[in-house]
Design a protein around this motif. Structure first.
Motif, PDB file in Angstrom:
ATOM      1  N   LEU A  93       0.374  -7.009 -23.239  1.00  0.00           N
ATOM      2  CA  LEU A  93       1.544  -7.886 -23.321  1.00  0.00           C
ATOM      3  C   LEU A  93       2.376  -7.580 -24.553  1.00  0.00           C
ATOM      4  O   LEU A  93       3.608  -7.584 -24.490  1.00  0.00           O
ATOM      5  CB  LEU A  93       1.105  -9.361 -23.331  1.00  0.00           C
ATOM      6  CG  LEU A  93       0.553  -9.887 -22.019  1.00  0.00           C
ATOM      7  CD1 LEU A  93       0.032 -11.309 -22.199  1.00  0.00           C
ATOM      8  CD2 LEU A  93       1.607  -9.853 -20.929  1.00  0.00           C
ATOM      9  N   TRP A  94       1.722  -7.303 -25.676  1.00  0.00           N
ATOM     10  CA  TRP A  94       2.464  -6.987 -26.886  1.00  0.00           C
ATOM     11  C   TRP A  94       3.262  -5.701 -26.688  1.00  0.00           C
ATOM     12  O   TRP A  94       4.417  -5.612 -27.096  1.00  0.00           O
ATOM     13  CB  TRP A  94       1.524  -6.862 -28.081  1.00  0.00           C
ATOM     14  CG  TRP A  94       2.250  -6.469 -29.327  1.00  0.00           C
ATOM     15  CD1 TRP A  94       2.145  -5.320 -30.018  1.00  0.00           C
ATOM     16  CD2 TRP A  94       3.234  -7.261 -30.020  1.00  0.00           C
ATOM     17  NE1 TRP A  94       2.982  -5.330 -31.099  1.00  0.00           N
ATOM     18  CE2 TRP A  94       3.671  -6.507 -31.114  1.00  0.00           C
ATOM     19  CE3 TRP A  94       3.784  -8.520 -29.803  1.00  0.00           C
ATOM     20  CZ2 TRP A  94       4.631  -6.972 -32.002  1.00  0.00           C
ATOM     21  CZ3 TRP A  94       4.732  -8.985 -30.689  1.00  0.00           C
ATOM     22  CH2 TRP A  94       5.152  -8.227 -31.776  1.00  0.00           C
ATOM     23  N   GLY A  95       2.648  -4.710 -26.043  1.00  0.00           N
ATOM     24  CA  GLY A  95       3.372  -3.464 -25.776  1.00  0.00           C
ATOM     25  C   GLY A  95       4.581  -3.687 -24.886  1.00  0.00           C
ATOM     26  O   GLY A  95       5.669  -3.171 -25.141  1.00  0.00           O
ATOM     27  N   GLN A  96       4.401  -4.491 -23.847  1.00  0.00           N
ATOM     28  CA  GLN A  96       5.523  -4.772 -22.946  1.00  0.00           C
ATOM     29  C   GLN A  96       6.613  -5.563 -23.651  1.00  0.00           C
ATOM     30  O   GLN A  96       7.799  -5.258 -23.531  1.00  0.00           O
ATOM     31  CB  GLN A  96       5.037  -5.533 -21.713  1.00  0.00           C
ATOM     32  CG  GLN A  96       4.189  -4.701 -20.779  1.00  0.00           C
ATOM     33  CD  GLN A  96       3.607  -5.529 -19.638  1.00  0.00           C
ATOM     34  OE1 GLN A  96       3.743  -6.735 -19.615  1.00  0.00           O
ATOM     35  NE2 GLN A  96       2.945  -4.868 -18.709  1.00  0.00           N
ATOM     36  N   LEU A  97       6.201  -6.601 -24.374  1.00  0.00           N
ATOM     37  CA  LEU A  97       7.192  -7.405 -25.091  1.00  0.00           C
ATOM     38  C   LEU A  97       7.936  -6.588 -26.128  1.00  0.00           C
ATOM     39  O   LEU A  97       9.158  -6.689 -26.254  1.00  0.00           O
ATOM     40  CB  LEU A  97       6.511  -8.595 -25.785  1.00  0.00           C
ATOM     41  CG  LEU A  97       6.197  -9.797 -24.915  1.00  0.00           C
ATOM     42  CD1 LEU A  97       5.386 -10.812 -25.712  1.00  0.00           C
ATOM     43  CD2 LEU A  97       7.467 -10.442 -24.398  1.00  0.00           C
ATOM     44  N   ARG A  98       7.184  -5.788 -26.863  1.00  0.00           N
ATOM     45  CA  ARG A  98       7.816  -4.962 -27.891  1.00  0.00           C
ATOM     46  C   ARG A  98       8.823  -4.011 -27.255  1.00  0.00           C
ATOM     47  O   ARG A  98       9.938  -3.842 -27.755  1.00  0.00           O
ATOM     48  CB  ARG A  98       6.742  -4.196 -28.654  1.00  0.00           C
ATOM     49  CG  ARG A  98       7.275  -3.433 -29.841  1.00  0.00           C
ATOM     50  CD  ARG A  98       6.175  -2.766 -30.638  1.00  0.00           C
ATOM     51  NE  ARG A  98       5.275  -2.053 -29.742  1.00  0.00           N
ATOM     52  CZ  ARG A  98       3.967  -1.970 -29.915  1.00  0.00           C
ATOM     53  NH1 ARG A  98       3.407  -2.545 -30.937  1.00  0.00           N
ATOM     54  NH2 ARG A  98       3.211  -1.310 -29.071  1.00  0.00           N
ATOM     55  N   GLY A  99       8.436  -3.404 -26.115  1.00  0.00           N
ATOM     56  CA  GLY A  99       9.355  -2.489 -25.441  1.00  0.00           C
ATOM     57  C   GLY A  99      10.600  -3.194 -24.915  1.00  0.00           C
ATOM     58  O   GLY A  99      11.725  -2.755 -25.150  1.00  0.00           O
ATOM     59  N   GLN A 100      10.386  -4.318 -24.222  1.00  0.00           N
ATOM     60  CA  GLN A 100      11.530  -5.020 -23.637  1.00  0.00           C
ATOM     61  C   GLN A 100      12.417  -5.649 -24.702  1.00  0.00           C
ATOM     62  O   GLN A 100      13.641  -5.501 -24.676  1.00  0.00           O
ATOM     63  CB  GLN A 100      11.042  -6.096 -22.669  1.00  0.00           C
ATOM     64  CG  GLN A 100      10.405  -5.525 -21.417  1.00  0.00           C
ATOM     65  CD  GLN A 100       9.782  -6.603 -20.541  1.00  0.00           C
ATOM     66  OE1 GLN A 100       9.736  -7.762 -20.913  1.00  0.00           O
ATOM     67  NE2 GLN A 100       9.289  -6.207 -19.385  1.00  0.00           N
ATOM     68  N   LEU A 101      11.793  -6.372 -25.634  1.00  0.00           N
ATOM     69  CA  LEU A 101      12.587  -7.023 -26.672  1.00  0.00           C
ATOM     70  C   LEU A 101      13.237  -6.005 -27.594  1.00  0.00           C
ATOM     71  O   LEU A 101      14.374  -6.195 -28.034  1.00  0.00           O
ATOM     72  CB  LEU A 101      11.723  -7.998 -27.480  1.00  0.00           C
ATOM     73  CG  LEU A 101      11.270  -9.249 -26.738  1.00  0.00           C
ATOM     74  CD1 LEU A 101      10.364 -10.082 -27.623  1.00  0.00           C
ATOM     75  CD2 LEU A 101      12.459 -10.071 -26.283  1.00  0.00           C
ATOM     76  N   GLY A 102      12.500  -4.939 -27.877  1.00  0.00           N
ATOM     77  CA  GLY A 102      13.070  -3.895 -28.735  1.00  0.00           C
ATOM     78  C   GLY A 102      14.317  -3.295 -28.117  1.00  0.00           C
ATOM     79  O   GLY A 102      15.335  -3.120 -28.787  1.00  0.00           O
ATOM     80  N   ASP A 103      14.262  -2.992 -26.822  1.00  0.00           N
ATOM     81  CA  ASP A 103      15.431  -2.435 -26.134  1.00  0.00           C
ATOM     82  C   ASP A 103      16.588  -3.426 -26.134  1.00  0.00           C
ATOM     83  O   ASP A 103      17.738  -3.059 -26.391  1.00  0.00           O
ATOM     84  CB  ASP A 103      15.079  -2.062 -24.691  1.00  0.00           C
ATOM     85  CG  ASP A 103      14.121  -0.876 -24.610  1.00  0.00           C
ATOM     86  OD1 ASP A 103      13.942  -0.180 -25.638  1.00  0.00           O
ATOM     87  OD2 ASP A 103      13.543  -0.656 -23.533  1.00  0.00           O
ATOM     88  N   GLN A 104      16.284  -4.693 -25.831  1.00  0.00           N
ATOM     89  CA  GLN A 104      17.337  -5.708 -25.793  1.00  0.00           C
ATOM     90  C   GLN A 104      17.951  -5.919 -27.175  1.00  0.00           C
ATOM     91  O   GLN A 104      19.175  -5.979 -27.313  1.00  0.00           O
ATOM     92  CB  GLN A 104      16.783  -7.041 -25.277  1.00  0.00           C
ATOM     93  CG  GLN A 104      16.428  -7.009 -23.807  1.00  0.00           C
ATOM     94  CD  GLN A 104      15.754  -8.302 -23.355  1.00  0.00           C
ATOM     95  OE1 GLN A 104      15.477  -9.178 -24.156  1.00  0.00           O
ATOM     96  NE2 GLN A 104      15.481  -8.403 -22.064  1.00  0.00           N
TER      97      GLN A 104
END
Length: 146
Positions: A93-104
């Protein structure tokens, strides 16, 4: 006090109850689960205890013993499983959140700051660049034309 000292009707009742309980204990007839559950709930109610939240049915006394042993181990198993799952899910979840939030966040920062900084830089440096380029072009053209 020996059973032989009881009156004959009492001895007969004791023998009948003994035989009934022995027959029930040795029986291999499937249990009436609904009736058994009602009986257990009545017993708990009689003793003013909360009725069981869970009923686990096993096919034999041995199965019941194994089931009871497994239920006793559940807290430890849940602890181990929870720790392992929590760690794995947390990483995913941290990897997904970091990827999605980082891109946004990167996109928002690029749009907002890029526009603001670009406008400020163009205002500050644009005049200087235009003046320098204009001067260089005039010099080159003057040198080529004259």
């Amino acid at each position: 006090m020996a059973i032989a000292s009881f009156p004959k009707p009492v001895r007969e009742d004791i023998a009948r109850l003994r035989d009934e309980w022995l027959a029930n204990g040795l029986s291999t007839v499937p249990v009436d689960r609904a009736n058994a559950q009602r009986s257990v709930e009545e017993l708990y109610l009689t003793h003013e205890l909360p009725k069981p939240a869970l009923y686990i049915w096993m096919d034999s006394p041995l199965g019941g013993c194994l089931g009871a042993a497994a239920v006793k181990q559940l807290p430890e198993l849940w602890g181990q499983l929870g720790g392992q799952l929590g760690e794995q899910l947390g990483e995913q979840l941290w990897g997904q959140l970091r990827g999605q939030l980082g891109d946004q966040l990167w996109e928002q920062l690029r749009e907002q700051l890029g526009g603001q900084l670009g406008g400020q830089l163009w205002e500050q440096l644009g005049d200087q660049l235009r003046e320098q380029l204009g001067e260089q072009l005039r010099e080159q053209l003057r040198g080529q034309l004259w």
